[in-house]
Design a protein around this motif. Structure first.
Motif, mmCIF file in Angstrom:
data_model
loop_
_atom_site.group_PDB
_atom_site.id
_atom_site.type_symbol
_atom_site.label_atom_id
_atom_site.label_comp_id
_atom_site.label_asym_id
_atom_site.label_seq_id
_atom_site.Cartn_x
_atom_site.Cartn_y
_atom_site.Cartn_z
ATOM 1 N N ALA A 154 75.878 57.898 96.662
ATOM 2 C CA ALA A 154 77.062 58.707 96.376
ATOM 3 C C ALA A 154 77.811 58.157 95.169
ATOM 4 C CB ALA A 154 77.973 58.733 97.601
ATOM 5 N N ARG A 155 77.890 56.842 95.074
ATOM 6 C CA ARG A 155 78.570 56.217 93.933
ATOM 7 C C ARG A 155 77.801 56.478 92.638
ATOM 8 N NH1 ARG A 155 79.399 51.417 96.232
ATOM 9 N NH2 ARG A 155 81.488 51.982 96.991
ATOM 10 N N ALA A 156 76.475 56.479 92.726
ATOM 11 C CA ALA A 156 75.657 56.725 91.538
ATOM 12 C C ALA A 156 75.803 58.164 91.038
ATOM 13 C CB ALA A 156 74.186 56.433 91.847
ATOM 14 N N GLN A 157 76.178 59.073 91.932
ATOM 15 C CA GLN A 157 76.390 60.470 91.539
ATOM 16 C C GLN A 157 77.757 60.691 90.909
ATOM 17 O OE1 GLN A 157 75.704 62.917 94.980
ATOM 18 N NE2 GLN A 157 73.523 62.412 95.101
ATOM 19 N N GLY A 158 78.544 59.636 90.794
ATOM 20 C CA GLY A 158 79.838 59.742 90.134
ATOM 21 C C GLY A 158 81.013 59.993 91.058
ATOM 22 N N MET A 159 80.802 59.895 92.375
ATOM 23 C CA MET A 159 81.908 60.081 93.301
ATOM 24 C C MET A 159 82.912 58.937 93.183
ATOM 25 S SD MET A 159 80.388 61.452 96.933
ATOM 26 C CE MET A 159 79.735 63.109 97.125
ATOM 27 N N THR A 160 84.188 59.267 93.328
ATOM 28 C CA THR A 160 85.216 58.241 93.381
ATOM 29 C C THR A 160 85.178 57.564 94.745
ATOM 30 O OG1 THR A 160 86.909 59.750 94.228
ATOM 31 C CG2 THR A 160 86.650 59.620 91.830
ATOM 32 N N GLU A 161 85.878 56.444 94.866
ATOM 33 C CA GLU A 161 85.901 55.728 96.137
ATOM 34 C C GLU A 161 86.510 56.593 97.246
ATOM 35 O OE1 GLU A 161 84.393 52.706 96.629
ATOM 36 O OE2 GLU A 161 83.703 53.178 94.604
ATOM 37 N N LEU A 194 90.316 51.140 105.435
ATOM 38 C CA LEU A 194 90.363 50.209 104.307
ATOM 39 C C LEU A 194 89.385 49.057 104.487
ATOM 40 C CD1 LEU A 194 91.726 49.225 101.682
ATOM 41 C CD2 LEU A 194 93.411 48.049 103.109
ATOM 42 N N VAL A 195 89.428 48.435 105.657
ATOM 43 C CA VAL A 195 88.558 47.282 105.901
ATOM 44 C C VAL A 195 87.093 47.716 105.966
ATOM 45 C CG1 VAL A 195 87.985 45.465 107.558
ATOM 46 C CG2 VAL A 195 90.376 46.008 107.069
ATOM 47 N N GLY A 196 86.813 48.846 106.632
ATOM 48 C CA GLY A 196 85.439 49.311 106.728
ATOM 49 C C GLY A 196 84.850 49.678 105.383
ATOM 50 N N HIS A 197 85.667 50.269 104.513
ATOM 51 C CA HIS A 197 85.168 50.702 103.203
ATOM 52 C C HIS A 197 85.003 49.540 102.238
ATOM 53 C CE1 HIS A 197 84.508 53.329 99.761
ATOM 54 N NE2 HIS A 197 85.471 52.692 99.114
ATOM 55 N N THR A 198 85.972 48.638 102.215
ATOM 56 C CA THR A 198 85.932 47.549 101.236
ATOM 57 C C THR A 198 85.201 46.312 101.750
ATOM 58 O OG1 THR A 198 88.047 46.610 102.005
ATOM 59 C CG2 THR A 198 88.138 48.325 100.294
ATOM 60 N N TYR A 219 86.852 51.003 112.139
ATOM 61 C CA TYR A 219 86.219 49.968 111.312
ATOM 62 C C TYR A 219 84.704 49.929 111.515
ATOM 63 C CZ TYR A 219 84.198 45.361 110.638
ATOM 64 O OH TYR A 219 83.336 44.340 110.323
ATOM 65 N N ALA A 220 84.280 49.925 112.782
ATOM 66 C CA ALA A 220 82.840 49.851 113.070
ATOM 67 C C ALA A 220 82.111 51.083 112.554
ATOM 68 C CB ALA A 220 82.617 49.698 114.576
ATOM 69 N N GLY A 221 82.733 52.246 112.667
ATOM 70 C CA GLY A 221 82.090 53.465 112.197
ATOM 71 C C GLY A 221 81.871 53.463 110.695
ATOM 72 N N ILE A 222 82.895 53.092 109.946
ATOM 73 C CA ILE A 222 82.781 53.060 108.482
ATOM 74 C C ILE A 222 81.809 51.966 108.043
ATOM 75 C CG2 ILE A 222 84.021 52.739 106.313
ATOM 76 C CD1 ILE A 222 84.693 55.344 107.718
ATOM 77 N N SER A 251 85.931 59.959 102.099
ATOM 78 C CA SER A 251 86.276 61.198 102.798
ATOM 79 C C SER A 251 85.084 62.125 103.004
ATOM 80 C CB SER A 251 87.384 61.938 102.043
ATOM 81 O OG SER A 251 86.960 62.271 100.733
ATOM 82 N N ARG A 252 84.128 62.129 102.077
ATOM 83 C CA ARG A 252 83.019 63.073 102.149
ATOM 84 C C ARG A 252 81.725 62.480 102.704
ATOM 85 N NH1 ARG A 252 83.405 66.220 96.269
ATOM 86 N NH2 ARG A 252 85.635 66.807 96.414
ATOM 87 N N VAL A 253 81.614 61.174 102.657
ATOM 88 C CA VAL A 253 80.361 60.530 103.096
ATOM 89 C C VAL A 253 80.599 59.651 104.328
ATOM 90 C CG1 VAL A 253 78.460 58.998 102.453
ATOM 91 C CG2 VAL A 253 79.425 60.586 100.761
ATOM 92 N N GLU A 254 81.461 58.654 104.168
ATOM 93 C CA GLU A 254 81.601 57.644 105.216
ATOM 94 C C GLU A 254 82.275 58.184 106.484
ATOM 95 O OE1 GLU A 254 81.787 53.435 102.792
ATOM 96 O OE2 GLU A 254 83.625 54.641 102.886
ATOM 97 N N ILE A 255 83.391 58.883 106.331
ATOM 98 C CA ILE A 255 84.088 59.377 107.523
ATOM 99 C C ILE A 255 83.230 60.357 108.323
ATOM 100 C CG2 ILE A 255 86.050 60.754 108.330
ATOM 101 C CD1 ILE A 255 87.768 59.409 106.240
#
Length: 219
Positions: A123-130, A51-55, A109-112, A135-139
């Motif tokens: 990825a967001r510009a391609q229409g992916m949800t958060e 949560l913290v790494g993503h947001t 946290y550091a990895g994300i 799950s598909r990019v950051e992790i």
């Protein structure tokens, strides 16, 4: 007979490995305690770190929290929880979970947070949800650092689980406490060697798992 010879004799003594209180039983107990601690710590640290790494919200709190948890004395926590919760498995598990949360949380946290923002924006510009981005990019891209945190936590927990014997539980720490009580230094050295070997073996297994699960080009 010097300490090395007496330690070797302890390892090869009749009944040293099998049976009640043998090396196999104590090692199994040690691994069981360690796995339980890591599982509980992961259930707490992973969602918070993701949560913290993503947001990006709460970064300063996470940094302060991981630093503070590292500074806490595990034996002191064990004593505190034992006085509060009584003798049993709950007190040492609670103390060890606090120890394990810090490296797990820091790794996730550091990895994300280290994932290139340009990649996330693409990825967001391609229409992916958060959730899809996470799950598909950051992790996948964060796996090397996440596994680093897991390995660090596993090593710390395996080394520190010996303290559960301090309140009359099992594990390899039993050999240390019992050996100290009767000044059986060969038993104590044997316990240290067993804990070190177990930690190295688990680290090698996790390193192999990391190589199998980490996407090519991200390690």
């Amino acid at each position: 007979m010097n300490i090395f010879e007496s330690t070797a004799a302890w390892f090869t003594a009749e009944g040293a490995w099998a049976g009640a209180g043998g090396i196999i039983q104590r090692t199994t107990e040690h691994l069981g305690y360690s796995a339980l601690v890591l599982l509980i710590a992961a259930l707490i640290a992973f969602p918070l770190g993701l949560l913290v790494g993503h947001t990006g919200k709460g970064e300063n709190l996470v940094v302060a929290l991981t630093g503070a948890l590292r500074a806490l004395p595990t034996l002191g926590l064990l004593t505190l929880f034992a006085l509060w919760l009584g003798l049993g498995l709950t007190a040492p598990i609670a103390a060890l979970v606090i120890l394990a949360i810090s490296p797990l949380l820091a790794g996730v946290y550091a990895g994300i947070a280290a994932v290139d923002p340009i990649t996330v924006d693409a990825a967001r510009a391609q229409g992916m949800t958060e959730w899809q981005i996470l799950s598909r990019v950051e992790i996948p891209l964060a796996l090397p650092l996440i596994f680093g945190g897991i390995r660090n936590a596993a090593l710390q927990v395996i080394a520190t689980v010996t303290i559960v014997a301090y309140i009359n539980l099992g594990g390899l720490g039993r050999f240390l406490i019992d050996g100290l009580a009767v000044r059986d230094y060969s038993r104590m050295v044997g316990a240290v060697l067993l804990v070190a070997a177990l930690a190295l073996l688990v680290d090698l297994l996790l390193a192999g798992l990391q190589r199998l699960t980490t996407p090519a080009g991200t390690s």
